[in-house]
Write a protein that holds these residues in place. Structure first.
Motif, PDB file in Angstrom:
ATOM      1  N   ASP A  50      65.963  33.259  41.332  1.00 15.58           N
ATOM      2  CA  ASP A  50      66.976  32.210  41.449  1.00 15.58           C
ATOM      3  C   ASP A  50      66.376  30.817  41.280  1.00 15.58           C
ATOM      4  O   ASP A  50      66.972  29.942  40.647  1.00 15.58           O
ATOM      5  CB  ASP A  50      67.703  32.297  42.790  1.00 15.58           C
ATOM      6  CG  ASP A  50      68.712  33.416  42.848  1.00 15.58           C
ATOM      7  OD1 ASP A  50      69.029  33.998  41.784  1.00 15.58           O
ATOM      8  OD2 ASP A  50      69.200  33.716  43.954  1.00 15.58           O
ATOM      9  N   GLU A  51      65.205  30.608  41.870  1.00 18.51           N
ATOM     10  CA  GLU A  51      64.557  29.306  41.762  1.00 18.51           C
ATOM     11  C   GLU A  51      64.281  28.965  40.296  1.00 18.51           C
ATOM     12  O   GLU A  51      64.564  27.859  39.841  1.00 18.51           O
ATOM     13  CB  GLU A  51      63.256  29.310  42.567  1.00 18.51           C
ATOM     14  CG  GLU A  51      62.545  27.986  42.579  1.00 18.51           C
ATOM     15  CD  GLU A  51      61.275  28.019  43.394  1.00 18.51           C
ATOM     16  OE1 GLU A  51      60.970  26.987  44.010  1.00 18.51           O
ATOM     17  OE2 GLU A  51      60.579  29.054  43.414  1.00 18.51           O
ATOM     18  N   MET A  52      63.760  29.922  39.560  1.00 16.29           N
ATOM     19  CA  MET A  52      63.486  29.684  38.146  1.00 16.29           C
ATOM     20  C   MET A  52      64.787  29.530  37.352  1.00 16.29           C
ATOM     21  O   MET A  52      64.887  28.677  36.478  1.00 16.29           O
ATOM     22  CB  MET A  52      62.641  30.821  37.564  1.00 16.29           C
ATOM     23  CG  MET A  52      61.246  30.874  38.127  1.00 16.29           C
ATOM     24  SD  MET A  52      60.347  29.346  37.914  1.00 16.29           S
ATOM     25  CE  MET A  52      59.582  29.668  36.357  1.00 16.29           C
ATOM     26  N   ARG A  53      65.768  30.355  37.672  1.00 18.42           N
ATOM     27  CA  ARG A  53      67.047  30.297  36.964  1.00 18.42           C
ATOM     28  C   ARG A  53      67.703  28.930  37.154  1.00 18.42           C
ATOM     29  O   ARG A  53      68.295  28.372  36.234  1.00 18.42           O
ATOM     30  CB  ARG A  53      67.976  31.405  37.474  1.00 18.42           C
ATOM     31  CG  ARG A  53      69.308  31.478  36.748  1.00 18.42           C
ATOM     32  CD  ARG A  53      70.191  32.602  37.281  1.00 18.42           C
ATOM     33  NE  ARG A  53      70.348  32.613  38.721  1.00 18.42           N
ATOM     34  CZ  ARG A  53      71.128  31.762  39.415  1.00 18.42           C
ATOM     35  NH1 ARG A  53      71.819  30.849  38.792  1.00 18.42           N
ATOM     36  NH2 ARG A  53      71.217  31.852  40.726  1.00 18.42           N
ATOM     37  N   GLN A  54      67.609  28.371  38.330  1.00 17.97           N
ATOM     38  CA  GLN A  54      68.266  27.103  38.633  1.00 17.97           C
ATOM     39  C   GLN A  54      67.431  25.883  38.245  1.00 17.97           C
ATOM     40  O   GLN A  54      67.917  24.757  38.303  1.00 17.97           O
ATOM     41  CB  GLN A  54      68.600  27.043  40.123  1.00 17.97           C
ATOM     42  CG  GLN A  54      69.640  28.066  40.522  1.00 17.97           C
ATOM     43  CD  GLN A  54      69.839  28.128  42.025  1.00 17.97           C
ATOM     44  OE1 GLN A  54      69.370  27.293  42.775  1.00 17.97           O
ATOM     45  NE2 GLN A  54      70.555  29.146  42.462  1.00 17.97           N
ATOM     46  N   SER A  55      66.191  26.102  37.840  1.00 18.57           N
ATOM     47  CA  SER A  55      65.302  24.971  37.566  1.00 18.57           C
ATOM     48  C   SER A  55      65.828  24.065  36.450  1.00 18.57           C
ATOM     49  O   SER A  55      65.704  22.842  36.539  1.00 18.57           O
ATOM     50  CB  SER A  55      63.884  25.442  37.261  1.00 18.57           C
ATOM     51  OG  SER A  55      63.834  26.197  36.072  1.00 18.57           O
ATOM     52  N   GLN A  56      66.421  24.630  35.417  1.00 22.80           N
ATOM     53  CA  GLN A  56      66.935  23.783  34.337  1.00 22.80           C
ATOM     54  C   GLN A  56      68.090  22.905  34.815  1.00 22.80           C
ATOM     55  O   GLN A  56      68.139  21.714  34.510  1.00 22.80           O
ATOM     56  CB  GLN A  56      67.383  24.633  33.153  1.00 22.80           C
ATOM     57  CG  GLN A  56      66.209  25.101  32.311  1.00 22.80           C
ATOM     58  CD  GLN A  56      66.671  25.704  31.018  1.00 22.80           C
ATOM     59  OE1 GLN A  56      67.347  26.717  31.020  1.00 22.80           O
ATOM     60  NE2 GLN A  56      66.298  25.083  29.917  1.00 22.80           N
ATOM     61  N   HIS A 100      63.570  21.645  29.597  1.00 18.89           N
ATOM     62  CA  HIS A 100      63.404  22.167  28.238  1.00 18.89           C
ATOM     63  C   HIS A 100      62.476  23.377  28.175  1.00 18.89           C
ATOM     64  O   HIS A 100      61.845  23.611  27.141  1.00 18.89           O
ATOM     65  CB  HIS A 100      62.887  21.054  27.315  1.00 18.89           C
ATOM     66  CG  HIS A 100      63.765  19.850  27.313  1.00 18.89           C
ATOM     67  ND1 HIS A 100      65.044  19.864  26.789  1.00 18.89           N
ATOM     68  CD2 HIS A 100      63.582  18.610  27.811  1.00 18.89           C
ATOM     69  CE1 HIS A 100      65.594  18.676  26.939  1.00 18.89           C
ATOM     70  NE2 HIS A 100      64.731  17.905  27.565  1.00 18.89           N
ATOM     71  N   SER A 101      62.381  24.157  29.244  1.00 21.11           N
ATOM     72  CA  SER A 101      61.481  25.314  29.272  1.00 21.11           C
ATOM     73  C   SER A 101      62.198  26.572  29.748  1.00 21.11           C
ATOM     74  O   SER A 101      61.871  27.124  30.808  1.00 21.11           O
ATOM     75  CB  SER A 101      60.281  25.015  30.179  1.00 21.11           C
ATOM     76  OG  SER A 101      59.543  23.927  29.703  1.00 21.11           O
ATOM     77  N   PRO A 102      63.161  27.075  28.987  1.00 22.47           N
ATOM     78  CA  PRO A 102      63.882  28.280  29.417  1.00 22.47           C
ATOM     79  C   PRO A 102      62.983  29.511  29.514  1.00 22.47           C
ATOM     80  O   PRO A 102      63.290  30.446  30.251  1.00 22.47           O
ATOM     81  CB  PRO A 102      64.952  28.462  28.336  1.00 22.47           C
ATOM     82  CG  PRO A 102      64.426  27.740  27.148  1.00 22.47           C
ATOM     83  CD  PRO A 102      63.603  26.599  27.687  1.00 22.47           C
ATOM     84  N   GLU A 103      61.861  29.498  28.805  1.00 22.17           N
ATOM     85  CA  GLU A 103      60.964  30.657  28.839  1.00 22.17           C
ATOM     86  C   GLU A 103      60.337  30.885  30.218  1.00 22.17           C
ATOM     87  O   GLU A 103      59.853  31.979  30.504  1.00 22.17           O
ATOM     88  CB  GLU A 103      59.859  30.518  27.780  1.00 22.17           C
ATOM     89  CG  GLU A 103      58.845  29.430  28.052  1.00 22.17           C
ATOM     90  CD  GLU A 103      59.269  28.021  27.650  1.00 22.17           C
ATOM     91  OE1 GLU A 103      58.474  27.095  27.821  1.00 22.17           O
ATOM     92  OE2 GLU A 103      60.421  27.837  27.164  1.00 22.17           O
ATOM     93  N   LEU A 104      60.385  29.886  31.080  1.00 20.88           N
ATOM     94  CA  LEU A 104      59.845  30.051  32.436  1.00 20.88           C
ATOM     95  C   LEU A 104      60.574  31.158  33.193  1.00 20.88           C
ATOM     96  O   LEU A 104      60.022  31.761  34.111  1.00 20.88           O
ATOM     97  CB  LEU A 104      59.930  28.739  33.214  1.00 20.88           C
ATOM     98  CG  LEU A 104      59.033  27.614  32.712  1.00 20.88           C
ATOM     99  CD1 LEU A 104      59.313  26.341  33.487  1.00 20.88           C
ATOM    100  CD2 LEU A 104      57.577  27.992  32.801  1.00 20.88           C
ATOM    101  N   MET A 105      61.782  31.445  32.816  1.00 15.81           N
ATOM    102  CA  MET A 105      62.574  32.491  33.473  1.00 15.81           C
ATOM    103  C   MET A 105      61.925  33.864  33.299  1.00 15.81           C
ATOM    104  O   MET A 105      62.144  34.769  34.116  1.00 15.81           O
ATOM    105  CB  MET A 105      63.992  32.478  32.882  1.00 15.81           C
ATOM    106  CG  MET A 105      64.961  33.365  33.573  1.00 15.81           C
ATOM    107  SD  MET A 105      65.140  32.884  35.294  1.00 15.81           S
ATOM    108  CE  MET A 105      65.657  34.438  35.952  1.00 15.81           C
ATOM    109  N   LEU A 106      61.116  34.031  32.277  1.00 15.64           N
ATOM    110  CA  LEU A 106      60.474  35.323  32.028  1.00 15.64           C
ATOM    111  C   LEU A 106      59.427  35.674  33.091  1.00 15.64           C
ATOM    112  O   LEU A 106      59.194  36.850  33.359  1.00 15.64           O
ATOM    113  CB  LEU A 106      59.826  35.326  30.644  1.00 15.64           C
ATOM    114  CG  LEU A 106      60.782  35.165  29.463  1.00 15.64           C
ATOM    115  CD1 LEU A 106      60.008  35.060  28.163  1.00 15.64           C
ATOM    116  CD2 LEU A 106      61.779  36.303  29.419  1.00 15.64           C
TER     117      LEU A 106
END
Length: 182
Positions: free
Chosen positions: A99-105, A33-39
């Motif tokens: 990629d790691e952040m993008r795939q985290s969700q 639930h943290s899409p903002e981490l991608m920033l």
């Protein structure tokens, strides 16, 4: 994000894991639930690609900020400190980080669909951020959620520390690991 990989491994291979020590690990619920981490990696990538990051390293305030979560790297020899700065300048926001952040969700959703609770001890070491932990309720909740991933979960709030707890209290890390393997 190592928490996601660690929990998933324990779900898939329970006979190979005796216990888990999370050091400031984010819960699957947090990452889901943290899409903002991608920033974060995108910002680092922009700063690195434009040369702004290199320029910032000429400012003592930035150098101190960059090392602030790891006890200003006080426990590291100078060669390792230099390597850390070079790594930041060359790799911050690279394709793997993005990629790691993008795939985290998606990875978090896979873990959430797996077995819970795990039938092994989990110890969650949470930094108190020098008395400021309560200012980030999402992170407080994430740390509490990690404990619920085990039938034998325990959280330890580590005073006088920040995100890289091992840079402040390596003795605590060793002690908790030894207790898990006994």
């Amino acid at each position: 994000m190592g928490a996601l990989e660690t929990i998933r491994y324990a779900q898939r291979y329970p006979g190979e894991v005796k216990g888990i020590l999370m050091i400031e690990g984010g819960s699957p619920e947090y990452y889901a639930h943290s899409p903002e981490l991608m920033l974060i990696p995108i910002l680092y990538k922009g700063l690195r690609a434009t040369g702004v990051l290199r320029t910032l390293y000429h400012l003592d305030a930035f150098k101190n900020w960059a090392a602030s979560e790891s006890n200003e790297e006080r426990l590291l020899p100078e060669a390792q400190r230099t390597l850390n700065r070079k790594s930041m300048l060359l790799l911050a926001g690279n394709r793997d980080m993005v990629d790691e952040m993008r795939q985290s969700q998606e990875n978090a959703r896979i873990v959430l669909a797996g077995e819970k609770p795990l039938h092994l001890p989990i110890r969650v070491l949470t930094a108190d951020y020098f008395g400021k932990l309560a200012e980030d309720q999402a992170w407080v909740d994430s740390q509490a959620e990690l404990v619920s991933w085990s039938v034998d979960g325990k959280q330890i709030i580590v005073e006088d520390s920040s995100h890289y707890i091992h840079s402040y209290h390596p003795d605590l890390i060793v002690r908790e690991l030894l207790q898990l393997i006994e």
